[in-house]
Structures are given as structure tokens and as C-alpha cells.
Design a protein around this motif. Structure first.
Motif, PDB file in Angstrom:
ATOM      1  N   ARG A  95       0.820  -1.386   0.103  1.00  0.00           N
ATOM      2  CA  ARG A  95      -0.038  -0.107   0.018  1.00  0.00           C
ATOM      3  C   ARG A  95       0.854   1.193   0.067  1.00  0.00           C
ATOM      4  O   ARG A  95       0.459   2.324  -0.306  1.00  0.00           O
ATOM      5  CB  ARG A  95      -1.056  -0.125   1.389  1.00  0.00           C
ATOM      6  CG  ARG A  95      -2.120  -1.292   1.340  1.00  0.00           C
ATOM      7  CD  ARG A  95      -2.826  -1.079   2.615  1.00  0.00           C
ATOM      8  NE  ARG A  95      -3.614  -0.084   2.471  1.00  0.00           N
ATOM      9  CZ  ARG A  95      -4.208   0.337   3.736  1.00  0.00           C
ATOM     10  NH1 ARG A  95      -4.201  -0.579   4.588  1.00  0.00           N
ATOM     11  NH2 ARG A  95      -4.910   1.339   3.765  1.00  0.00           N
ATOM     12  N   LEU A  96       2.079   1.115   0.339  1.00  0.00           N
ATOM     13  CA  LEU A  96       2.894   2.185   0.556  1.00  0.00           C
ATOM     14  C   LEU A  96       3.301   2.603  -1.006  1.00  0.00           C
ATOM     15  O   LEU A  96       3.355   4.093  -1.236  1.00  0.00           O
ATOM     16  CB  LEU A  96       4.434   1.960   1.020  1.00  0.00           C
ATOM     17  CG  LEU A  96       4.460   1.588   2.684  1.00  0.00           C
ATOM     18  CD1 LEU A  96       5.818   1.115   2.888  1.00  0.00           C
ATOM     19  CD2 LEU A  96       4.121   2.794   3.237  1.00  0.00           C
ATOM     20  N   TYR A  97       2.996   1.494  -1.979  1.00  0.00           N
ATOM     21  CA  TYR A  97       3.277   2.363  -3.493  1.00  0.00           C
ATOM     22  C   TYR A  97       2.294   2.732  -4.128  1.00  0.00           C
ATOM     23  O   TYR A  97       2.375   3.157  -5.453  1.00  0.00           O
ATOM     24  CB  TYR A  97       4.037   1.026  -4.206  1.00  0.00           C
ATOM     25  CG  TYR A  97       5.462   0.578  -3.462  1.00  0.00           C
ATOM     26  CD1 TYR A  97       6.419   1.278  -3.499  1.00  0.00           C
ATOM     27  CD2 TYR A  97       5.352  -0.574  -2.610  1.00  0.00           C
ATOM     28  CE1 TYR A  97       7.711   0.997  -2.615  1.00  0.00           C
ATOM     29  CE2 TYR A  97       6.451  -0.794  -1.899  1.00  0.00           C
ATOM     30  CZ  TYR A  97       7.575  -0.139  -1.987  1.00  0.00           C
ATOM     31  OH  TYR A  97       8.660  -0.423  -1.457  1.00  0.00           O
ATOM     32  N   GLU A  98       0.769   2.440  -3.619  1.00  0.00           N
ATOM     33  CA  GLU A  98      -0.191   2.751  -4.490  1.00  0.00           C
ATOM     34  C   GLU A  98      -0.230   4.084  -4.804  1.00  0.00           C
ATOM     35  O   GLU A  98      -0.399   4.692  -6.109  1.00  0.00           O
ATOM     36  CB  GLU A  98      -1.380   2.595  -3.643  1.00  0.00           C
ATOM     37  CG  GLU A  98      -1.522   0.882  -3.432  1.00  0.00           C
ATOM     38  CD  GLU A  98      -2.852   0.502  -2.644  1.00  0.00           C
ATOM     39  OE1 GLU A  98      -3.441   1.310  -2.087  1.00  0.00           O
ATOM     40  OE2 GLU A  98      -3.133  -0.623  -2.540  1.00  0.00           O
ATOM     41  N   GLY A  99      -0.043   5.116  -3.929  1.00  0.00           N
ATOM     42  CA  GLY A  99      -0.080   6.408  -4.171  1.00  0.00           C
ATOM     43  C   GLY A  99       0.785   6.872  -4.916  1.00  0.00           C
ATOM     44  O   GLY A  99       0.923   7.687  -6.106  1.00  0.00           O
ATOM     45  N   SER A 120       2.569   4.980  -7.304  1.00  0.00           N
ATOM     46  CA  SER A 120       2.209   4.466  -8.946  1.00  0.00           C
ATOM     47  C   SER A 120       1.348   5.385  -9.495  1.00  0.00           C
ATOM     48  O   SER A 120       1.606   5.919 -10.485  1.00  0.00           O
ATOM     49  CB  SER A 120       1.703   2.943  -8.612  1.00  0.00           C
ATOM     50  OG  SER A 120       1.408   2.543  -9.829  1.00  0.00           O
ATOM     51  N   GLN A 121       0.159   5.921  -8.743  1.00  0.00           N
ATOM     52  CA  GLN A 121      -0.641   6.966  -9.297  1.00  0.00           C
ATOM     53  C   GLN A 121      -0.053   8.189  -9.640  1.00  0.00           C
ATOM     54  O   GLN A 121      -0.212   8.778 -10.750  1.00  0.00           O
ATOM     55  CB  GLN A 121      -1.959   7.040  -8.291  1.00  0.00           C
ATOM     56  CG  GLN A 121      -2.940   5.774  -7.957  1.00  0.00           C
ATOM     57  CD  GLN A 121      -3.971   6.222  -7.227  1.00  0.00           C
ATOM     58  OE1 GLN A 121      -3.896   6.998  -6.397  1.00  0.00           O
ATOM     59  NE2 GLN A 121      -4.794   5.069  -6.836  1.00  0.00           N
ATOM     60  N   ARG A 122       0.844   8.704  -8.768  1.00  0.00           N
ATOM     61  CA  ARG A 122       1.474  10.051  -9.198  1.00  0.00           C
ATOM     62  C   ARG A 122       2.331   9.780 -10.363  1.00  0.00           C
ATOM     63  O   ARG A 122       2.700  10.654 -11.063  1.00  0.00           O
ATOM     64  CB  ARG A 122       2.275  10.512  -7.846  1.00  0.00           C
ATOM     65  CG  ARG A 122       1.129  10.929  -6.873  1.00  0.00           C
ATOM     66  CD  ARG A 122       2.005  11.632  -5.826  1.00  0.00           C
ATOM     67  NE  ARG A 122       3.195  10.941  -5.171  1.00  0.00           N
ATOM     68  CZ  ARG A 122       2.764  10.293  -3.953  1.00  0.00           C
ATOM     69  NH1 ARG A 122       1.460  10.175  -3.339  1.00  0.00           N
ATOM     70  NH2 ARG A 122       3.925   9.622  -3.525  1.00  0.00           N
ATOM     71  N   LEU A 123       3.010   8.717 -10.542  1.00  0.00           N
ATOM     72  CA  LEU A 123       3.874   8.326 -11.420  1.00  0.00           C
ATOM     73  C   LEU A 123       3.284   8.407 -12.873  1.00  0.00           C
ATOM     74  O   LEU A 123       3.654   8.726 -13.724  1.00  0.00           O
ATOM     75  CB  LEU A 123       4.611   7.005 -11.366  1.00  0.00           C
ATOM     76  CG  LEU A 123       5.676   6.608 -12.424  1.00  0.00           C
ATOM     77  CD1 LEU A 123       6.746   7.728 -12.458  1.00  0.00           C
ATOM     78  CD2 LEU A 123       6.192   5.394 -12.039  1.00  0.00           C
ATOM     79  N   ASP A 124       2.022   7.646 -12.926  1.00  0.00           N
ATOM     80  CA  ASP A 124       1.201   7.625 -13.997  1.00  0.00           C
ATOM     81  C   ASP A 124       0.787   9.132 -14.545  1.00  0.00           C
ATOM     82  O   ASP A 124       0.705   9.391 -15.654  1.00  0.00           O
ATOM     83  CB  ASP A 124      -0.148   6.662 -13.824  1.00  0.00           C
ATOM     84  CG  ASP A 124       0.178   5.387 -13.542  1.00  0.00           C
ATOM     85  OD1 ASP A 124       1.315   4.837 -14.160  1.00  0.00           O
ATOM     86  OD2 ASP A 124      -0.447   4.600 -13.310  1.00  0.00           O
ATOM     87  N   ILE A 125       0.387   9.860 -13.623  1.00  0.00           N
ATOM     88  CA  ILE A 125      -0.119  11.150 -13.814  1.00  0.00           C
ATOM     89  C   ILE A 125       1.097  12.034 -14.390  1.00  0.00           C
ATOM     90  O   ILE A 125       0.907  12.689 -15.580  1.00  0.00           O
ATOM     91  CB  ILE A 125      -0.793  11.825 -12.688  1.00  0.00           C
ATOM     92  CG1 ILE A 125      -1.770  11.130 -12.109  1.00  0.00           C
ATOM     93  CG2 ILE A 125      -1.050  13.396 -12.863  1.00  0.00           C
ATOM     94  CD1 ILE A 125      -2.465  11.684 -11.029  1.00  0.00           C
TER      95      ILE A 125
END
Length: 422
Positions: free
Chosen positions: A305-309, A311-316
Motif C-alpha cells: 500500500r505504500l506504493y499505491e499513491g 504509482s498513481q502519481r507516477l502515471d499522472i
């Protein structure tokens, strides 16, 4: 006819009167010092009261033995004898002994030395704390007095594990100061935690060694803290002002040099141990609770769960980067098209101009071209690849080459003639 005396004869007579009169052999005078100005050897000043003045002569030997500092305006008592100085005709009292009036010489000397050292800041130089748990205590005092016995008894009762080292010294009389200084110099080179210096009670004369300036300056150089115990509680000496601590009695000095009684030290250590144990237990409990909170945190239970946010910020960020790149690329392509629209007509016009200029240069070059000259019927004669320019350059039977517009001709010179020859 009267007999007249010479000045010398009268002066000698008067001088004899001064020296022979038994009442003038030892005179006791009291008065105020006037016109005193220190001179290199003998001192000359006046002694005055409200109605009279007399000259005073204080020779160097007596002056150097004064236990106080003579100053102008001081009220003094003088013991001396009268004499007459023939060359000037003046008489004066020659001092055998001089002392302050109304206050003892020792008391005055004490105040003068105290003020001198205080002005120099000597009393403020030693402000060292006394060690709480000394291992070695040095004592400079008389070996036979009550001082050392009181110190040893008190230390044995309060803190028996401390070692006492006695440095026996003369503490009264003429040889006291050298004796004390000698022992201080021995103490200074050893590794002691604290020094006690002192003696029992007595008069100001008995305690006078501890008011010595040389001794005071020796104490300043001591590497360990000093406790002074000189005389009774009401007695005050220069040593008391110089020391780091002053004790009213030898017993008080030993108490200052040692901690509370050993049983109290042990009880204090037990109390400190209990407090330390409680503190450590409380600290361990806090650390244990913190460890449990960390172990139950999301970081350790669900690390993905640490990487969910992230990963999203990376896609954006990636999408935004692609959009920015396309925008920049479109802008550059548009700028390139505008540049080409302006550049092609200009380049075409420049090419036409260059072609015209090139044709003009070619025509001008043809006009002066050797080939064009040959085409008009001229030829070029060469011998050994060198152009023949004059008749003299050729000899009969010489092989030459003639170049015409469409080729070369080889020939042999059979005859030569210059233009001005028939």
C-alpha cells in the motif's frame, strides 16, 4: 673689641650641642608626614603639626625594613636623634624607628597588601570547585599542632577511604614563610585532589606568615583547589582571600574537603540506583510500546500500500510529460513550416542570381583564355615544356613542339631570323 665667630665655628658648636645633649639622643615625636616623595636610597621629608615643622631623615637601611608603606599625610610616631647638617645649617631628626600612629604597623601592612592584591585581581583568580569525592588530600601545617589531628579525625569519620598526606611546615615566626613555600612547591608537583593549608589560633603576630605577599603568589600557582584554615573564625589573613574556600576551623576544612559521611554516601548511591532502575524500566516500557506500534503499522503489515499513491502519481506525471512533449513538438513543427515558407523563395532567388553571376564570370574568363586565342589562329611554341618567347632562345636543329587549336605539331628548326634582319 668683641671677638667674632666664623660661621663654621658657630655651626660646630651647635652641632656639638645637638650630639652631646642627652635629651636629644633619643627623641620621641608624633606628627603628620609631609612632602614625602620616594627616593632611590635615603628618604627625606617633614614631620609637622599645627604649629611647627621639622625635617626628617630616614636612611635606606631603616626604610627597607619598614613593614608598611609610608605615604604622605600619614600620622606616625618616630623614635630618633637630632643632628645638625653643617653645610646647610639645618637640623633634622634621624629616624631609628617609625610606626603608624593609632593603628598597628602589622594591621596597616595587612590592609595595604590586601588592597594591592585586590586591585591586581588576585583574589578573583582562584574560583575552583572542591572535588566531591577526593582520593588524596594534601595538608600543609605544623606536624605537632591540633590542626592535623582535627583534620585526620574528621576525614576518618566522614570519608575514611580518602588518603591524607602531611607536609610539615613551620607556621609561626621568621622561618615560617620559607618553610611553607618549600612544602607548597613539593605539593604542586604531585597529583592531589585538594590542598588544606592552615594553623591554629593566635595573635596577628602569630598568624603573620599567612599574610605574606610571596606566599600569596605561590598559592595562586597551585594546580589543585585550596582550602584555608588559619586561626579562629574571627581571624582573617591574606591566605584566606587567595584560597578557593575558607574554613573557620580545621574540622570545617576537612568537612569541605570530603563529602557527607560514608554511610550517607552509600545510602545516596542506593537511592540513585533505585531511581536509575525505575527510570530504565520506564524507558524500556516506552521503547517496547513504540516497537509494538511500529510492528502494527501499515508499513510492515501491508507494505504494497505504500506504493499505491506513488504509482498513481507516477502515471499522472508520465501522462503530463507526454502531453507536454506533444505540445512542444507541434510548436516546433509549426515554427519549422513558417521558416521553410520564408526560406525557399529567398533561396530560389539567390540561386538564380548566383547562376547569372557565374555565367558572366565564365564569359569573362573565356575572353582571356589561351584556348580562345589558339582558336583565332595563333599557336604556342615550346621546347622541353618551356614556352619559347624569343628567336634567341632557339638553336638550329633544335626539336620544338608547336601547339595549335586542335592539337600539337613536332618540328625541327632549320632557320631562324629576327624581325629587323633581311
Amino acid at each position: 673689641m668683641a671677638d667674632y665667630l666664623t660661621v663654621t665655628a658657630l655651626t660646630k658648636y651647635l652641632k656639638r650641642k645637638f650630639t652631646a645633649d642627652p635629651y636629644l639622643q633619643q627623641v620621641y615625636l608624633t606628627g603628620e608626614v609631609s612632602n614625602f616623595r620616594r627616593r632611590p636610597r635615603h628618604q627625606y621629608f617633614s614631620l609637622k603639626d599645627d604649629n611647627a615643622v621639622i625635617n626628617v631623615t630616614l636612611f635606606q637601611g631603616v626604610f627597607n625594613q619598614l613593614p608598611f608603606e609610608l605615604t604622605d599625610g600619614m600620622q606616625v610616631n618616630i623614635i630618633g636623634h637630632l643632628d645638625l647638617y653643617a653645610p646647610s645649617g639645618n637640623y633634622s631628626i634621624l629616624v631609628d624607628k617609625i610606626m603608624p600612629d593609632g593603628v598597628g604597623a602589622l594591621a596597616l601592612q595587612f590592609e595595604q597588601l590586601k588592597n594591592k592584591l585586590q586591585t591586581e585581581g588576585v583574589f578573583n583568580q582562584l574560583q575552583r570547585p572542591i572535588p566531591k569525592f577526593p582520593q588524596k588530600i594534601a595538608v600543609v601545617t605544623s606536624p605537632s599542632g591540633a590542626v592535623i589531628r582535627d583534620i585526620m579525625t574528621t576525614v576518618q569519620r566522614r570519608y575514611p577511604i580518602a588518603q591524607i598526606f602531611l607536609y610539615p611546615a613551620v607556621v609561626q615566626g621568621k622561618g615560617a614563610v620559607p618553610s611553607i613555600i618549600k612544602q607548597l612547591q613539593k605539593v604542586a608537583i604531585q597529583d592531589y585532589d585538594v590542598l588544606i593549608i592552615g594553623r591554629g589560633g593566635g595573635s596577628i603576630e602569630d598568624l603573620w606568615a599567612f599574610n605574606d605577599e610571596q606566599l600569596a603568589r605561590e598559592l595562586i600557582k597551585m594546580p589543585m583547589p585550596i582550602i584555608s584554615s588559619v586561626g579562629h573564625e574571627t581571624d582573617t589573613t591574606i591566605t584566606d582571600f587567595v584560597a578557593d574556600q575558607r574554613a573557620a576551623t580545621p574540622t570545617a576544612a576537612a568537612e569541605l574537603a570530603t563529602p557527607m559521611q560514608l554511610i550517607d554516601v552509600w545510602q545516596t548511591n542506593v537511592d540513585l540506583q533505585g531511581r536509575l532502575t525505575t527510570l530504565m524500566a520506564h524507558r524500556l516500557q516506552q521503547m517496547d510500546e513504540r516497537l509494538k506500534r511500529v510492528q502494527s503499522s501499515v508499513v510492515l503489515t501491508s507494505p504494497a500500500r505504500l506504493y499505491e499513491g506513488v504509482s498513481q502519481r507516477l502515471d499522472i506525471a508520465k501522462h503530463q510529460l507526454e502531453q507536454n512533449f506533444q505540445q512542444i513538438l507541434s510548436l516546433k513543427q509549426h515554427q519549422l513550416a513558417l521558416t521553410n515558407q520564408r526560406l525557399i523563395p529567398s533561396a530560389t532567388q539567390k540561386l538564380v542570381q548566383n547562376r547569372q553571376k557565374f555565367g558572366q564570370l565564365v564569359n569573362a574568363l573565356n575572353l582571356v583564355s589561351p584556348l580562345a586565342v589558339l582558336a583565332r589562329g595563333y599557336s604556342v611554341v615550346t621546347q622541353d615544356e618551356q614556352v619559347v618567347r624569343t628567336v634567341d632562345a632557339l638553336e638550329i636543329d633544335t626539336q620544338i613542339k608547336i601547339r595549335v587549336a586542335d592539337g600539337d605539331v613536332s618540328a625541327v628548326v632549320t632557320e631562324k631570323r629576327k624581325n629587323n634582319e633581311q
